[in-house]
Design a protein around this motif. Structure first.
Motif, PDB file in Angstrom:
ATOM      1  N   MET A   1       0.842  -1.178   0.000  1.00 59.82           N
ATOM      2  CA  MET A   1       0.000   0.000   0.000  1.00 59.82           C
ATOM      3  C   MET A   1       0.889   1.244   0.000  1.00 59.82           C
ATOM      4  N   ILE A   2       0.671   2.128  -0.939  1.00 64.05           N
ATOM      5  CA  ILE A   2       1.441   3.368  -1.057  1.00 64.05           C
ATOM      6  C   ILE A   2       0.765   4.452  -0.221  1.00 64.05           C
ATOM      7  N   GLU A   3       1.562   5.145   0.588  1.00 63.88           N
ATOM      8  CA  GLU A   3       1.030   6.232   1.408  1.00 63.88           C
ATOM      9  C   GLU A   3       1.138   7.535   0.631  1.00 63.88           C
ATOM     10  N   THR A   4       0.012   8.213   0.444  1.00 65.19           N
ATOM     11  CA  THR A   4       0.007   9.525  -0.191  1.00 65.19           C
ATOM     12  C   THR A   4       0.501  10.535   0.834  1.00 65.19           C
ATOM     13  N   MET A   5       1.525  11.262   0.466  1.00 65.06           N
ATOM     14  CA  MET A   5       2.131  12.208   1.399  1.00 65.06           C
ATOM     15  C   MET A   5       1.428  13.558   1.315  1.00 65.06           C
ATOM     16  N   ILE A   6       1.065  14.063   2.461  1.00 62.64           N
ATOM     17  CA  ILE A   6       0.440  15.378   2.581  1.00 62.64           C
ATOM     18  C   ILE A   6       1.386  16.228   3.420  1.00 62.64           C
ATOM     19  N   PRO A   7       1.732  17.423   2.971  1.00 64.05           N
ATOM     20  CA  PRO A   7       2.667  18.251   3.741  1.00 64.05           C
ATOM     21  C   PRO A   7       2.154  18.519   5.155  1.00 64.05           C
ATOM     22  N   ASP A   8       3.035  18.337   6.135  1.00 64.53           N
ATOM     23  CA  ASP A   8       2.718  18.624   7.534  1.00 64.53           C
ATOM     24  C   ASP A   8       3.213  20.002   7.933  1.00 64.53           C
ATOM     25  N   LEU A   9       4.123  20.544   7.128  1.00 58.33           N
ATOM     26  CA  LEU A   9       4.802  21.769   7.503  1.00 58.33           C
ATOM     27  C   LEU A   9       5.223  22.517   6.239  1.00 58.33           C
ATOM     28  N   TYR A  10       5.043  23.830   6.240  1.00 58.38           N
ATOM     29  CA  TYR A  10       5.576  24.694   5.187  1.00 58.38           C
ATOM     30  C   TYR A  10       6.643  25.555   5.837  1.00 58.38           C
ATOM     31  N   TRP A  11       7.863  25.444   5.337  1.00 58.21           N
ATOM     32  CA  TRP A  11       8.982  26.146   5.946  1.00 58.21           C
ATOM     33  C   TRP A  11       9.850  26.693   4.831  1.00 58.21           C
ATOM     34  N   ASP A  12      10.039  27.986   4.815  1.00 59.52           N
ATOM     35  CA  ASP A  12      10.878  28.652   3.818  1.00 59.52           C
ATOM     36  C   ASP A  12      10.402  28.341   2.403  1.00 59.52           C
ATOM     37  N   ASN A  13       9.085  28.392   2.211  1.00 58.44           N
ATOM     38  CA  ASN A  13       8.428  28.121   0.929  1.00 58.44           C
ATOM     39  C   ASN A  13       8.646  26.696   0.419  1.00 58.44           C
ATOM     40  N   GLU A  14       8.891  25.758   1.327  1.00 57.90           N
ATOM     41  CA  GLU A  14       9.045  24.350   0.958  1.00 57.90           C
ATOM     42  C   GLU A  14       8.080  23.509   1.776  1.00 57.90           C
TER      43      GLU A  14
ATOM     44  N   TRP B   1       7.213  20.110   3.782  1.00 60.77           N
ATOM     45  CA  TRP B   1       7.914  19.095   4.569  1.00 60.77           C
ATOM     46  C   TRP B   1       6.899  18.109   5.125  1.00 60.77           C
ATOM     47  N   SER B   2       7.312  16.863   5.236  1.00 62.99           N
ATOM     48  CA  SER B   2       6.499  15.837   5.870  1.00 62.99           C
ATOM     49  C   SER B   2       7.229  15.372   7.117  1.00 62.99           C
ATOM     50  N   ILE B   3       6.505  15.169   8.203  1.00 69.63           N
ATOM     51  CA  ILE B   3       7.092  14.750   9.472  1.00 69.63           C
ATOM     52  C   ILE B   3       6.757  13.278   9.700  1.00 69.63           C
ATOM     53  N   LYS B   4       7.791  12.486   9.972  1.00 66.90           N
ATOM     54  CA  LYS B   4       7.617  11.062  10.253  1.00 66.90           C
ATOM     55  C   LYS B   4       8.219  10.771  11.617  1.00 66.90           C
ATOM     56  N   LYS B   5       7.427  10.217  12.515  1.00 68.13           N
ATOM     57  CA  LYS B   5       7.898   9.849  13.853  1.00 68.13           C
ATOM     58  C   LYS B   5       8.123   8.344  13.863  1.00 68.13           C
ATOM     59  N   VAL B   6       9.369   7.927  14.123  1.00 67.49           N
ATOM     60  CA  VAL B   6       9.748   6.518  14.060  1.00 67.49           C
ATOM     61  C   VAL B   6      10.656   6.176  15.239  1.00 67.49           C
ATOM     62  N   ASN B   7      10.910   4.883  15.407  1.00 66.35           N
ATOM     63  CA  ASN B   7      11.810   4.441  16.470  1.00 66.35           C
ATOM     64  C   ASN B   7      13.278   4.644  16.111  1.00 66.35           C
TER      65      ASN B   7
ATOM     66  N   LYS C   1       9.840   3.836   2.101  1.00 65.44           N
ATOM     67  CA  LYS C   1       9.727   2.994   0.901  1.00 65.44           C
ATOM     68  C   LYS C   1       8.285   2.897   0.417  1.00 65.44           C
ATOM     69  N   PHE C   2       7.331   3.112   1.328  1.00 61.56           N
ATOM     70  CA  PHE C   2       5.922   2.997   0.974  1.00 61.56           C
ATOM     71  C   PHE C   2       5.246   4.347   0.765  1.00 61.56           C
ATOM     72  N   CYS C   3       6.033   5.420   0.691  1.00 62.19           N
ATOM     73  CA  CYS C   3       5.475   6.749   0.450  1.00 62.19           C
ATOM     74  C   CYS C   3       5.584   7.091  -1.032  1.00 62.19           C
ATOM     75  N   ASP C   4       4.665   7.922  -1.501  1.00 63.18           N
ATOM     76  CA  ASP C   4       4.617   8.242  -2.930  1.00 63.18           C
ATOM     77  C   ASP C   4       5.648   9.270  -3.370  1.00 63.18           C
ATOM     78  N   GLY C   5       6.294   9.961  -2.451  1.00 58.91           N
ATOM     79  CA  GLY C   5       7.344  10.902  -2.818  1.00 58.91           C
ATOM     80  C   GLY C   5       6.865  12.250  -3.288  1.00 58.91           C
ATOM     81  N   SER C   6       5.616  12.577  -3.054  1.00 60.33           N
ATOM     82  CA  SER C   6       5.110  13.873  -3.499  1.00 60.33           C
ATOM     83  C   SER C   6       5.642  15.027  -2.651  1.00 60.33           C
ATOM     84  N   VAL C   7       6.112  14.751  -1.438  1.00 62.82           N
ATOM     85  CA  VAL C   7       6.778  15.743  -0.601  1.00 62.82           C
ATOM     86  C   VAL C   7       8.246  15.327  -0.540  1.00 62.82           C
TER      87      VAL C   7
END
Length: 83
Positions: A1-14, A16-22, A32-38
């Motif tokens: 399953m591919i995860e559609t990335m939605i921006p979590d943060l706009y910083w300096d006109n860019e 960004w997506s935030i991922k919390k992991v171990n 690896k399962f993200c679509d790369g749109s961010v």
């Protein structure tokens, strides 16, 4: 399953997506399962070890990443940009 990335943060006109992991190993698995749109990623890790090795792996295996900001708790581990 591919995860559609939605921006979590706009910083300096860019976008960004935030991922919390171990760990950075888990980040590699998740991205690896993200679509790369961010193209810019903030990775919030519980554990960081062998950071430089893991960063190189992330850039090599996930070719759509442009910038990475790695943090652990309240500590900034590093900001990395693809060459």
């Amino acid at each position: 399953m591919i995860e559609t990335m939605i921006p979590d943060l706009y910083w300096d006109n860019e976008s960004w997506s935030i991922k919390k992991v171990n760990s950075l190993d888990d980040a590699l698995k998740v991205l690896k399962f993200c679509d790369g749109s961010v193209k810019n990623i903030v990775i919030d890790c519980k554990e960081t070890y062998k950071v430089q090795d893991r960063i190189n792996e992330l850039f090599d295996e996930i070719n759509w990443i442009n910038k990475l900001l790695i943090k652990q708790n309240d500590k900034l581990v590093g900001i990395y940009q693809k060459n």
